[in-house]
Design a protein around this motif. Structure first.
Motif, mmCIF file in Angstrom:
data_model
loop_
_atom_site.group_PDB
_atom_site.id
_atom_site.type_symbol
_atom_site.label_atom_id
_atom_site.label_comp_id
_atom_site.label_asym_id
_atom_site.label_seq_id
_atom_site.Cartn_x
_atom_site.Cartn_y
_atom_site.Cartn_z
ATOM 1 N N ALA A 240 0.838 -1.201 0.000
ATOM 2 C CA ALA A 240 0.000 0.000 0.000
ATOM 3 C C ALA A 240 0.869 1.246 0.000
ATOM 4 O O ALA A 240 2.043 1.211 0.401
ATOM 5 C CB ALA A 240 -0.918 0.003 1.216
ATOM 6 N N ASP A 241 0.282 2.343 -0.456
ATOM 7 C CA ASP A 241 0.911 3.670 -0.368
ATOM 8 C C ASP A 241 0.192 4.450 0.729
ATOM 9 O O ASP A 241 -1.044 4.519 0.746
ATOM 10 C CB ASP A 241 0.788 4.421 -1.692
ATOM 11 N N VAL A 242 0.966 5.043 1.653
ATOM 12 C CA VAL A 242 0.400 5.846 2.735
ATOM 13 C C VAL A 242 1.095 7.196 2.743
ATOM 14 O O VAL A 242 2.319 7.271 2.855
ATOM 15 C CB VAL A 242 0.583 5.159 4.105
ATOM 16 N N ILE A 243 0.307 8.269 2.602
ATOM 17 C CA ILE A 243 0.840 9.632 2.679
ATOM 18 C C ILE A 243 0.047 10.367 3.760
ATOM 19 O O ILE A 243 -1.157 10.574 3.622
ATOM 20 C CB ILE A 243 0.722 10.366 1.332
ATOM 21 N N VAL A 244 0.727 10.760 4.831
ATOM 22 C CA VAL A 244 0.081 11.448 5.950
ATOM 23 C C VAL A 244 0.318 12.944 5.805
ATOM 24 O O VAL A 244 1.458 13.397 5.835
ATOM 25 C CB VAL A 244 0.620 10.939 7.299
ATOM 26 N N ARG A 245 -0.760 13.709 5.659
ATOM 27 C CA ARG A 245 -0.650 15.145 5.405
ATOM 28 C C ARG A 245 -1.013 15.992 6.622
ATOM 29 O O ARG A 245 -1.050 17.217 6.536
ATOM 30 C CB ARG A 245 -1.545 15.525 4.227
ATOM 31 N N GLU A 246 -1.354 15.338 7.755
ATOM 32 C CA GLU A 246 -1.641 16.080 8.980
ATOM 33 C C GLU A 246 -1.235 15.231 10.183
ATOM 34 O O GLU A 246 -1.050 14.016 10.068
ATOM 35 C CB GLU A 246 -3.113 16.456 9.079
ATOM 36 N N ASP A 247 -1.099 15.870 11.323
ATOM 37 C CA ASP A 247 -0.672 15.159 12.536
ATOM 38 C C ASP A 247 -1.870 14.434 13.133
ATOM 39 O O ASP A 247 -2.493 14.897 14.099
ATOM 40 C CB ASP A 247 -0.086 16.150 13.541
ATOM 41 N N CYS A 248 -2.213 13.279 12.552
ATOM 42 C CA CYS A 248 -3.395 12.538 12.996
ATOM 43 C C CYS A 248 -3.020 11.536 14.084
ATOM 44 O O CYS A 248 -1.846 11.214 14.292
ATOM 45 C CB CYS A 248 -4.052 11.830 11.811
ATOM 46 N N THR A 249 -4.028 11.025 14.766
ATOM 47 C CA THR A 249 -3.831 10.059 15.836
ATOM 48 C C THR A 249 -3.902 8.634 15.287
ATOM 49 O O THR A 249 -4.226 8.415 14.111
ATOM 50 C CB THR A 249 -4.901 10.232 16.918
ATOM 51 N N VAL A 250 -3.613 7.672 16.164
ATOM 52 C CA VAL A 250 -3.726 6.262 15.787
ATOM 53 C C VAL A 250 -5.166 5.934 15.404
ATOM 54 O O VAL A 250 -5.420 5.245 14.415
ATOM 55 C CB VAL A 250 -3.265 5.359 16.956
ATOM 56 N N ASP A 251 -6.126 6.449 16.179
ATOM 57 C CA ASP A 251 -7.544 6.195 15.887
ATOM 58 C C ASP A 251 -7.933 6.757 14.520
ATOM 59 O O ASP A 251 -8.701 6.130 13.780
ATOM 60 C CB ASP A 251 -8.427 6.814 16.968
ATOM 61 N N ASP A 252 -7.416 7.934 14.176
ATOM 62 C CA ASP A 252 -7.716 8.526 12.869
ATOM 63 C C ASP A 252 -7.200 7.637 11.738
ATOM 64 O O ASP A 252 -7.888 7.425 10.732
ATOM 65 C CB ASP A 252 -7.094 9.921 12.756
ATOM 66 N N PHE A 253 -5.984 7.121 11.894
ATOM 67 C CA PHE A 253 -5.421 6.274 10.849
ATOM 68 C C PHE A 253 -6.196 4.963 10.718
ATOM 69 O O PHE A 253 -6.441 4.486 9.604
ATOM 70 C CB PHE A 253 -3.944 5.982 11.125
ATOM 71 N N ILE A 254 -6.613 4.385 11.840
ATOM 72 C CA ILE A 254 -7.428 3.165 11.794
ATOM 73 C C ILE A 254 -8.742 3.427 11.074
ATOM 74 O O ILE A 254 -9.226 2.594 10.305
ATOM 75 C CB ILE A 254 -7.671 2.632 13.220
ATOM 76 N N ASP A 255 -9.328 4.606 11.300
ATOM 77 C CA ASP A 255 -10.563 4.964 10.598
ATOM 78 C C ASP A 255 -10.357 4.977 9.090
ATOM 79 O O ASP A 255 -11.221 4.531 8.326
ATOM 80 C CB ASP A 255 -11.057 6.338 11.067
ATOM 81 N N ILE A 256 -9.210 5.500 8.648
ATOM 82 C CA ILE A 256 -8.914 5.536 7.217
ATOM 83 C C ILE A 256 -8.777 4.122 6.661
ATOM 84 O O ILE A 256 -9.280 3.800 5.579
ATOM 85 C CB ILE A 256 -7.629 6.353 6.960
ATOM 86 N N VAL A 257 -8.103 3.251 7.393
ATOM 87 C CA VAL A 257 -7.912 1.870 6.933
ATOM 88 C C VAL A 257 -9.245 1.131 6.887
ATOM 89 O O VAL A 257 -9.522 0.391 5.939
ATOM 90 C CB VAL A 257 -6.912 1.131 7.852
ATOM 91 N N GLU A 258 -10.072 1.330 7.904
ATOM 92 C CA GLU A 258 -11.391 0.688 7.923
ATOM 93 C C GLU A 258 -12.232 1.138 6.726
ATOM 94 O O GLU A 258 -12.892 0.342 6.086
ATOM 95 C CB GLU A 258 -12.115 1.026 9.226
ATOM 96 N N GLY A 259 -12.212 2.445 6.459
ATOM 97 C CA GLY A 259 -12.890 2.968 5.275
ATOM 98 C C GLY A 259 -14.398 2.993 5.338
ATOM 99 O O GLY A 259 -15.067 3.255 4.329
ATOM 100 N N ASN A 260 -14.998 2.739 6.516
ATOM 101 C CA ASN A 260 -16.460 2.711 6.614
ATOM 102 C C ASN A 260 -16.993 3.687 7.653
ATOM 103 O O ASN A 260 -18.101 3.524 8.159
ATOM 104 C CB ASN A 260 -16.928 1.289 6.956
ATOM 105 N N ARG A 261 -16.201 4.683 8.001
ATOM 106 C CA ARG A 261 -16.638 5.642 9.010
ATOM 107 C C ARG A 261 -17.563 6.697 8.405
ATOM 108 O O ARG A 261 -17.396 7.106 7.258
ATOM 109 C CB ARG A 261 -15.438 6.322 9.659
ATOM 110 N N GLN A 262 -18.513 7.149 9.198
ATOM 111 C CA GLN A 262 -19.434 8.203 8.794
ATOM 112 C C GLN A 262 -19.128 9.452 9.614
ATOM 113 O O GLN A 262 -19.172 9.420 10.846
ATOM 114 C CB GLN A 262 -20.885 7.766 9.039
#
Length: 391
Positions: A240-262
């Protein structure tokens, strides 16, 4: 064997799939409880952040499996979903007897039963709120209890309806608001609803080959390359390619990986302010994204309706025929940030085709002069007037 004694064995066989699903859900809940217990007894510091990050990813994965398993195995007709109607949908979520049914009956023509006892509403009751020319669907959901995200009191079905809403009203009792608010937020977070947040600015794209490539274009205080790789391995993502453009948390990154957050806007509605002191009302009203009111005394109801309108961020566009005055009675109700092409599509999809559309004349706040000749990509503002010119 299935014909023994009054069909008892037959009924047991028929329920085998349901029992298997319940057993599977029970196993997932046990694993969730074990992970939460381990997280609670683990000290938070630099040495343990990698371990905690992996535990959070396992927890998110199990919760997703729990929700997906229920959607696949749940019996037909047990949900509370209703057909989406109108220009926007607003869902009221709260504990029993906080005033959801009373508010629905106050602002719409729908009569939702309200009583002094709990669990008066047992299913989803829709109502229609007409405001500023828009049709807003208001949903009165059954009261939930603590542990709703784990299935208690059919809580997952109730909260699942809220995922389809454009705005959530957290209905709170003024005498218990400080206790109810964090509990409701926790239940909604557990099923993937993020209140008053924007998606993290992180690019994540799984690939077939090439390995993991991690790039951070800002300094990170919560994430690092090792932790990102560990989380992705937990999800069995090895390329995978991962580009982090802001100082996000672990929970934020997990949300991106899950891909089903509202990511849904939310208003905290504190009802029954007639039951507390004026000093307490003032304190509650200062909390962000909060409106205080009393449905029984009809206090501040109009303010809440105005806040609902503002938070929905709707855009009214009035149409005009050549040589005629604008039609101010029936506006096109679109989302903020809509373009001329979106408005053309709302009138008729054929008008949104480049072969037919020539240009549009727009009057209003989005223009530099009135009228202004614009194309498809012109951004419209609330209460603009538009005339479409075709080929």
């Amino acid at each position: 064997m299935c014909c023994l004694r009054n069909g008892r064995v037959l009924s047991l066989c028929a329920g085998g799939g349901a029992r298997k699903a319940l057993k599977m859900a029970g196993g997932i809940l046990e694993r969730i409880a074990e992970i939460e217990k381990e997280m609670s007894r683990t000290q938070k510091n630099k040495a343990t952040e990698y371990h905690l990050g992996l535990l959070k990813s396992k927890l998110a994965k199990l919760r997703t499996q729990l929700i997906q398993g229920e959607q696949k195995t749940g019996p037909a007709g047990t949900g509370f979903e209703v057909v989406k109607y109108g220009d926007a949908r607003v869902a009221m979520v709260g504990f029993p007897s906080v005033g959801k049914s009373t508010f629905l009956s106050t602002v719409t023509k729908t009569e939702s039963e309200a009583a002094a006892y709990e669990f008066t509403t047992l299913t989803c009751i829709p109502g229609i709120l007409y405001h500023n020319g828009a049709t807003i669907q208001l949903l009165d959901l059954p009261g939930i209890i603590s542990g709703a995200s784990e299935g208690k009191g059919r809580g997952r079905q109730v909260i699942g309806v809220a995922r389809s809403a454009d705005l959530i009203l957290l209905m709170l009792d003024a005498t218990k608001a400080d206790v109810q608010r964090p509990l409701l937020e926790k239940e909604l977070e557990s099923v993937g609803i993020r209140l008053n947040k924007s998606p993290p600015n992180v690019y994540f794209k799984p690939k077939a080959t090439g390995g993991l490539k991690f790039t951070a274009i800002v300094p990170l205080t919560h994430l690092n390359e090792k932790l990102v790789y560990g989380i992705l391995h937990e999800y069995k993502v090895h390329n995978a390619d991962v580009i982090v453009r802001e100082d996000c948390t672990v929970d934020d990154f997990i949300d991106i990986v899950e891909g089903n957050r509202q990511y849904i806007r939310c208003l905290n509605v504190v009802n029954k302010i007639d039951s507390v002191s004026i000093e307490e009302v003032d304190r509650l009203a200062r909390y962000p994204h909060t409106v205080v009111l009393s449905c029984n005394l009809r206090l501040n109801v109009d303010t809440l309706i105005s806040r609902i309108w503002d938070d929905l961020r709707l855009c009214r566009v009035y149409t005009k025929k050549r040589g005629h005055a604008p039609d101010f009675t029936d506006p096109l109700v679109l989302r903020a940030g809509c373009t001329v092409q979106d408005a053309c599509r709302a009138v008729h999809r054929s008008l949104a085709e480049a072969s037919r559309f020539k240009y549009a004349l727009v009057w209003g706040r989005s223009t530099k002069h009135n009228p202004q000749r614009v194309g498809f990509q012109h951004l419209l503002a609330d209460e603009d007037v538009m005339q479409i010119v075709t080929r």
